[in-house]
Design an enzyme around this catalytic site. Structure first.
Site, PDB file in Angstrom:
ATOM      1  N   HIS A 104       0.805  -1.231   0.000  1.00 39.43           N
ATOM      2  CA  HIS A 104       0.000   0.000   0.000  1.00 39.43           C
ATOM      3  C   HIS A 104       0.837   1.278   0.000  1.00 39.43           C
ATOM      4  CE1 HIS A 104      -3.594  -2.247   0.109  1.00 39.43           C
ATOM      5  NE2 HIS A 104      -3.730  -2.397   1.413  1.00 39.43           N
ATOM      6  N   HIS A 178      -9.560   2.592   0.804  1.00 42.61           N
ATOM      7  CA  HIS A 178      -9.532   1.406   1.669  1.00 42.61           C
ATOM      8  C   HIS A 178     -10.602   1.471   2.761  1.00 42.61           C
ATOM      9  CE1 HIS A 178      -7.685  -2.043   3.687  1.00 42.61           C
ATOM     10  NE2 HIS A 178      -6.852  -2.161   2.669  1.00 42.61           N
ATOM     11  N   GLU A 312     -11.943  -2.700  -2.735  1.00 40.43           N
ATOM     12  CA  GLU A 312     -10.896  -1.821  -3.246  1.00 40.43           C
ATOM     13  C   GLU A 312     -10.847  -1.913  -4.777  1.00 40.43           C
ATOM     14  OE1 GLU A 312      -7.213  -2.721  -0.928  1.00 40.43           O
ATOM     15  OE2 GLU A 312      -8.615  -3.974   0.210  1.00 40.43           O
TER      16      GLU A 312
END
Length: 348
Positions: A104, A178, A312
């Site tokens: 991420h 997210h 996502e």
């Protein structure tokens, strides 16, 4: 419709603001730290307004505990194997912030940045435009990348997230949001009884470190066949090796069969709340909160597994290492743009 701006916190001498977007029926609150969506209030089938996302009330909690609650993650969502990639013969080394891999966007990814913000108040929508420039070399990525993320809400109860980026060098970009959803309202129940529909024939197989192997698995006759809708419980209780690998549930990219046509639907029968997701992205990563147990409190409720689920919308993770995946390479001066729409309603 209107936008309410308030002070949320102070970070290194700078004010973190919250922005609440309101229409006639619902409201969305976000902050300019990580573009985090802190609350979404929607009515249930009896008209009771409750929060349907997981989040905190303080910046300190987001910094100390948050598993990316509500944040924009980048430069690249998901994992990059061994924290490195190659572009035009040059190898780039990224922080390995999960085992040996990059997750991420790294240690100080977009979810931990203070973004500039500008309020939008138009005739048919309200919103906030967040902007941030990621410097060349930040978290190991090449290029000065100028990013804009826009949140808008209209009176049709459509919440839209738009992402835009331009880099002065060839680089990687794969952004997503997210947010963890729980349509029961105010975290009254977990999401095991939520019914999820995803129009997808295939999902990406994962290895032991939850990185795509490069293979796609057909969903037929598995807990991954969500084309006609399944309760989350079915995946959690499934004996499929991929469900077990993910910690009894899902943490998988699903290849979408179509775009911008109600390809994802989440429904909670008890509250009557429904969320429809439309996107131009090639895939959606479904994560069912398999590792949330007991790590912190969420507004007074002890976190537990399956407290919320993430949808996502994004390019496939680790695509830089799989030439047959849709590419997340952004050429110099090329425009990156993607949009996802969330539509909220109730089914009586």
């Amino acid at each position: 419709m209107n936008v309410l701006q308030k002070k949320f916190a102070v970070l290194d001498g700078q004010t973190v603001h919250s922005y609440t977007l309101k229409n006639d029926a619902m409201e969305v609150t976000c902050i300019n730290y990580g573009c985090i969506i802190t609350k979404i209030l929607t009515p249930d089938q009896n008209g009771v307004l409750e929060n349907i996302v997981l989040g905190f009330d303080s910046l300190e909690e987001y910094q100390k505990f948050s598993p990316y609650f509500g944040a924009v993650v980048g430069r690249t969502a998901g994992r990059i194997k061994n924290g490195e990639f190659e572009l035009d013969g040059q190898t780039y080394i990224l922080p390995q912030n999960e085992n040996n891999n990059h997750l991420h966007g790294g240690i100080e990814g977009f979810d931990r940045k203070l973004w500039d913000a500008e309020v939008i108040e138009a005739e048919n929508e309200v919103g906030v435009e967040f902007s941030y420039t990621s410097a060349d070399g930040e978290e190991g990525y090449p290029g000065n990348l100028k990013v804009t993320v826009t949140y808008t809400l209209n009176n049709q109860n459509e919440f839209v997230i738009s992402y835009h980026g331009v880099s002065d060098q060839k680089t990687l970009v794969n952004l997503t949001n997210h947010t963890y959803f729980n349509l029961s309202g105010n975290l009254k129940r977990d999401v095991l009884e939520h019914e999820l529909t995803i129009n997808s024939n295939q999902f990406a197989e994962l290895n032991m470190e939850l990185i795509p192997t490069g293979e796609f698995i057909d969903v037929n006759e598995t807990a991954f066949d969500l084309r006609e809708g399944k309760k989350i419980r079915e995946g959690v209780e499934s004996g499929h090796p991929q469900n077990l690998l993910a910690g009894k549930g899902y943490d998988h990219p699903f290849l979408l069969n179509e775009n911008n046509h109600k390809e994802i639907v989440l429904f909670d029968e008890e509250s009557g709340r429904k969320m429809i997701v439309k996107t131009d992205e090639p895939s959606v990563v479904l994560y069912t909160g398999n590792k949330l147990e007991g790590q912190f409190d969420i507004r007074g409720t002890k976190s537990r597994n399956y407290s919320g689920l993430c949808l996502e919308t994004q390019g496939l993770p680790d695509s830089i290492h799989h030439s047959h995946f849709p590419s997340c390479v952004l050429e110099k001066d090329e425009e990156y743009f993607t949009k996802t729409t969330y539509m909220f309603s109730t089914a009586k």
